[in-house]
Design an enzyme around this catalytic site. Structure first.
Site, PDB file in Angstrom:
ATOM      1  N   LYS A  71       2.645  -7.816  -0.661  1.00 42.66           N
ATOM      2  CA  LYS A  71       2.573  -6.428  -0.850  1.00 42.66           C
ATOM      3  C   LYS A  71       2.977  -6.206  -2.220  1.00 42.66           C
ATOM      4  O   LYS A  71       3.996  -6.849  -2.601  1.00 42.66           O
ATOM      5  CB  LYS A  71       3.511  -5.774   0.235  1.00 42.66           C
ATOM      6  CG  LYS A  71       3.000  -4.452   0.441  1.00 42.66           C
ATOM      7  CD  LYS A  71       1.711  -4.387   1.374  1.00 42.66           C
ATOM      8  CE  LYS A  71       1.398  -2.939   1.532  1.00 42.66           C
ATOM      9  NZ  LYS A  71       0.371  -3.045   2.521  1.00 42.66           N
TER      10      LYS A  71
HETATM   11  P1  NAD Z   1      -3.409   7.582   1.258  1.00 41.54           P
HETATM   12  O1  NAD Z   1      -2.684   7.664  -0.060  1.00 41.54           O
HETATM   13  O2  NAD Z   1      -4.845   7.732   0.995  1.00 41.54           O
HETATM   14  O3  NAD Z   1      -3.042   8.946   2.229  1.00 41.54           O
HETATM   15  C1  NAD Z   1      -1.844   9.040   2.769  1.00 41.54           C
HETATM   16  C2  NAD Z   1      -1.903  10.711   3.087  1.00 41.54           C
HETATM   17  O4  NAD Z   1      -0.718  10.784   3.723  1.00 41.54           O
HETATM   18  C3  NAD Z   1      -2.130  11.587   2.155  1.00 41.54           C
HETATM   19  O5  NAD Z   1      -2.922  12.678   2.283  1.00 41.54           O
HETATM   20  C4  NAD Z   1      -0.695  12.128   1.887  1.00 41.54           C
HETATM   21  O6  NAD Z   1      -1.039  13.554   1.367  1.00 41.54           O
HETATM   22  C5  NAD Z   1      -0.400  11.917   3.215  1.00 41.54           C
HETATM   23  N1  NAD Z   1       1.124  12.490   3.113  1.00 41.54           N
HETATM   24  C6  NAD Z   1       2.121  12.029   2.284  1.00 41.54           C
HETATM   25  N2  NAD Z   1       3.518  12.548   2.564  1.00 41.54           N
HETATM   26  C7  NAD Z   1       3.433  12.999   3.761  1.00 41.54           C
HETATM   27  C8  NAD Z   1       4.212  13.466   4.792  1.00 41.54           C
HETATM   28  N3  NAD Z   1       5.417  13.669   4.409  1.00 41.54           N
HETATM   29  N4  NAD Z   1       3.467  14.134   5.906  1.00 41.54           N
HETATM   30  C9  NAD Z   1       2.204  13.833   6.277  1.00 41.54           C
HETATM   31  N5  NAD Z   1       1.363  13.528   5.390  1.00 41.54           N
HETATM   32  C10 NAD Z   1       1.815  12.775   4.169  1.00 41.54           C
HETATM   33  O7  NAD Z   1      -2.945   6.283   2.181  1.00 41.54           O
HETATM   34  P2  NAD Z   1      -3.454   5.437   2.977  1.00 41.54           P
HETATM   35  O8  NAD Z   1      -4.209   4.267   2.281  1.00 41.54           O
HETATM   36  O9  NAD Z   1      -4.448   6.481   4.073  1.00 41.54           O
HETATM   37  O10 NAD Z   1      -2.439   4.762   3.788  1.00 41.54           O
HETATM   38  C11 NAD Z   1      -1.719   5.375   5.007  1.00 41.54           C
HETATM   39  C12 NAD Z   1      -0.924   4.545   5.590  1.00 41.54           C
HETATM   40  O11 NAD Z   1      -1.700   3.619   6.194  1.00 41.54           O
HETATM   41  C13 NAD Z   1       0.222   3.580   4.845  1.00 41.54           C
HETATM   42  O12 NAD Z   1       1.159   3.578   5.699  1.00 41.54           O
HETATM   43  C14 NAD Z   1      -0.378   2.367   4.584  1.00 41.54           C
HETATM   44  O13 NAD Z   1       0.285   1.455   4.332  1.00 41.54           O
HETATM   45  C15 NAD Z   1      -1.325   2.140   5.616  1.00 41.54           C
HETATM   46  N6  NAD Z   1      -2.498   1.130   5.626  1.00 41.54           N
HETATM   47  C16 NAD Z   1      -3.426   1.457   4.429  1.00 41.54           C
HETATM   48  C17 NAD Z   1      -4.444   0.515   4.582  1.00 41.54           C
HETATM   49  C18 NAD Z   1      -5.650   0.966   3.613  1.00 41.54           C
HETATM   50  O14 NAD Z   1      -6.728   0.362   3.675  1.00 41.54           O
HETATM   51  N7  NAD Z   1      -5.647   1.939   2.788  1.00 41.54           N
HETATM   52  C19 NAD Z   1      -4.550  -0.488   5.279  1.00 41.54           C
HETATM   53  C20 NAD Z   1      -3.426  -0.785   6.238  1.00 41.54           C
HETATM   54  C21 NAD Z   1      -2.432   0.133   6.236  1.00 41.54           C
END
Ligand code: NAD
Length: 480
Positions: free
Chosen positions: A111
């Site tokens: 990561k």
């Molecule tokens: P992203 O940046 O696209 O979205 C995150 C969202 O959370 C944003 O809309 C942001 O405004 C919101 N946010 C931030 N702080 C917040 C808070 N305090 N309360 C509520 N909402 C809040 O990120 P993502 O890619 O959707 O990732 C989200 C989670 O999923 C992370 O934990 C990431 O590790 C996990 N994840 C993502 C992927 C991927 O393919 N993108 C894969 C596996 C896991």
């Protein structure tokens, strides 16, 4: 968070992962040496680099942690957030090891992260910063198709992945497999159809599989299908948006609550996910959205009544300060590490079922795996077979039509059958099929352990048992 940690004795994210790992290995018969080898993070590279922006040099700190190299390349996203630090990146890298093992993606866990608020910089500046970070990692082979393959995570998306791939190609002009150095790229830069939606799509497939097993749903006091289930989603970013969209549009679930960084929206009749997303894209948050009740104290909605809670934003949001008040009988961890080890214990005692992160959000790495394979084989999935498949189906349809004529039209094909049957699968369909199969198979492996072993109380422990066993087998096969 630090202040909260000291008040509640809350374990950190990294400690939470270790606690959960230790709980699982206690139920296994690994030698202590092997147990330690699997648990520890192999290496973490910290880099500080300067970029001249707005007339001054700005120094940025980035990380790339490699948790386990029992299989190579290692894989894991790159996150852009101000809260990024070494412990977090190492915890996330460990989760990647277990996640890849669970869904049989042939990678070790890694990561990366950059301490930056992407909203502070414009697109051109972000490109300069990303290229420089990528340069630092590429020159040490910490981005490399055979060794370490990043992907998007919080704060990054296909745009950043395209910059990274391009930077790699500039530095390795003769590497024919260069595109495979990173996944999550746009389709026109070597990406694969269905990658952007993949993690949210995987959450949908995971929930469908859960409800296919009524005895499992019953453990959460739920029954039936996803139809009409009330869902609260935290974070309407890539993962949360796609999960909410598919569950409401295709499975008839109701998204009653959405929590964002600037508050929450609630409507018991169900929110219009597309409309809320459009508002967030235009305004940077949910504030000012006219279609539902807005509460600036967003996180309290986590405690509201619903059937399914989907944390899809940050880690540690379900912790010892709010776990007792969480009412959802089923939590599916779309985010990584949203539940601390302390909260996990409280919720388990309350009978809440948690579909754990290492399984729930594995859709992303699964489709990343397909993208990597596509890049290495230099051909789009379905390109060779699609028309041959259609031609064979055409033969059957013609025979059926001949039969129809012979029977003087007393029998006929149902409407749309011909059109649907004749169409060969394109890349998107193949990707979704591979993802669905992966999510179902992994669920069944995990749930079998949960159902059959009296000493395994929850799906998380079951998931750890399945994945640690696979990692241990790889180490043993290597002679370790
Ligand atoms: P992203 O940046 O696209 O979205 C995150 C969202 O959370 C944003 O809309 C942001 O405004 C919101 N946010 C931030 N702080 C917040 C808070 N305090 N309360 C509520 N909402 C809040 O990120 P993502 O890619 O959707 O990732 C989200 C989670 O999923 C992370 O934990 C990431 O590790 C996990 N994840 C993502 C992927 C991927 O393919 N993108 C894969 C596996 C896991």
């Amino acid at each position: 968070m630090a202040e909260q940690d000291s008040k509640t004795q809350e374990p950190s994210f990294r400690e939470s992962v270790d606690i959960m790992f230790n709980r699982a290995v206690k139920l296994m018969d690994l030698s202590p040496g092997l147990e330690e080898k699997i648990r520890v993070c192999n290496a973490t590279y910290v880099v500080r680099f300067g970029v001249r922006l707005r007339g001054a040099i700005h120094t940025f700190t980035g990380y790339r942690a490699v948790h386990s190299e029992h299989m190579e390349p290692v894989k894991g996203g790159i996150r852009y957030a101000l809260a990024v630090h070494q412990d977090e990146v190492e915890a996330l890298a460990a989760l990647m090891t277990y996640k890849c093992a669970l869904v049989d993606a042939p990678y070790g866990g890694s990561k990366g992260g950059l301490c930056i608020n992407p909203r502070d910089w414009d697109e051109h500046e972000l490109e300069q910063i990303t290229r420089r970070f990528a340069y630092e990692l590429i020159k040490r082979d910490m981005i490399n198709p055979a060794q370490n393959v990043p992907a998007p995570d919080m704060g990054t998306g296909e745009r950043e992945m395209a910059w990274i791939a391009d930077q790699y190609k500039r530095m390795n002009t003769t590497d024919i497999n260069g595109a495979a150095c990173v996944t999550g790229k746009p389709l026109n830069a070597g990406g694969i159809a269905g990658r952007t939606e993949a993690t949210g799509r995987g959450v949908q497939y995971a929930l469908r599989e859960f409800f296919r097993h009524p005895q499992d749903a019953a453990k959460a006091g739920l029954e039936g299908t996803l139809e009409g289930k009330r869902i609260i989603v935290q974070g309407l970013g890539n993962v949360g948006y796609h999960a909410a969209k598919f569950l409401s549009e295709e499975d008839g679930a109701k998204i009653t609550g959405i929590i964002e960084h600037d508050g929450s929206l609630y409507d018991e009749k169900g929110l219009d996910v597309e409309d809320v997303r459009a508002h967030i894209v235009a305004n940077g948050g949910v504030s000012g959205y006219a279609g539902a009740k807005h509460d600036p104290q967003g996180a309290t909605l986590l405690e509201h009544e619903c059937d399914i809670l989907i944390p899809a934003a940050l880690e540690g949001v379900i912790n010892m300060t709010n776990a007792e008040r969480i009412k959802a009988p089923l939590i599916i961890e779309a985010a990584n590490g949203p539940t601390t080890a302390g909260a996990d214990e409280i919720l388990r005692k309350k009978g809440c079922v948690i579909i754990p992160d290492m399984y729930a959000n594995a859709g992303g790495v699964t489709v990343s795996y397909f993208e990597w394979v596509k890049n290495l084989s230099h051909i789009r999935f379905g390109r060779m077979q699609r028309r041959a498949e259609e031609a064979r189906h055409q033969l059957i349809v013609e025979e059926l039509e001949r039969l129809d004529d012979m029977l003087e039209h007393r029998w006929s094909m149902t409407p749309n059958f011909k059109e649907k049957y004749l169409r060969g699968a394109d890349e998107l369909e193949l990707v979704r099929s591979g993802l669905d199969d992966t999510m179902r198979t992994a669920y069944q492996q995990m749930a079998q352990v949960w159902r059959e072993r009296d000493d395994v109380e929850d799906l998380r422990t079951a998931a750890y048992l399945v994945s640690i066993r696979k990692v241990a087998d790889s180490y043993r096969a290597k002679g370790l």
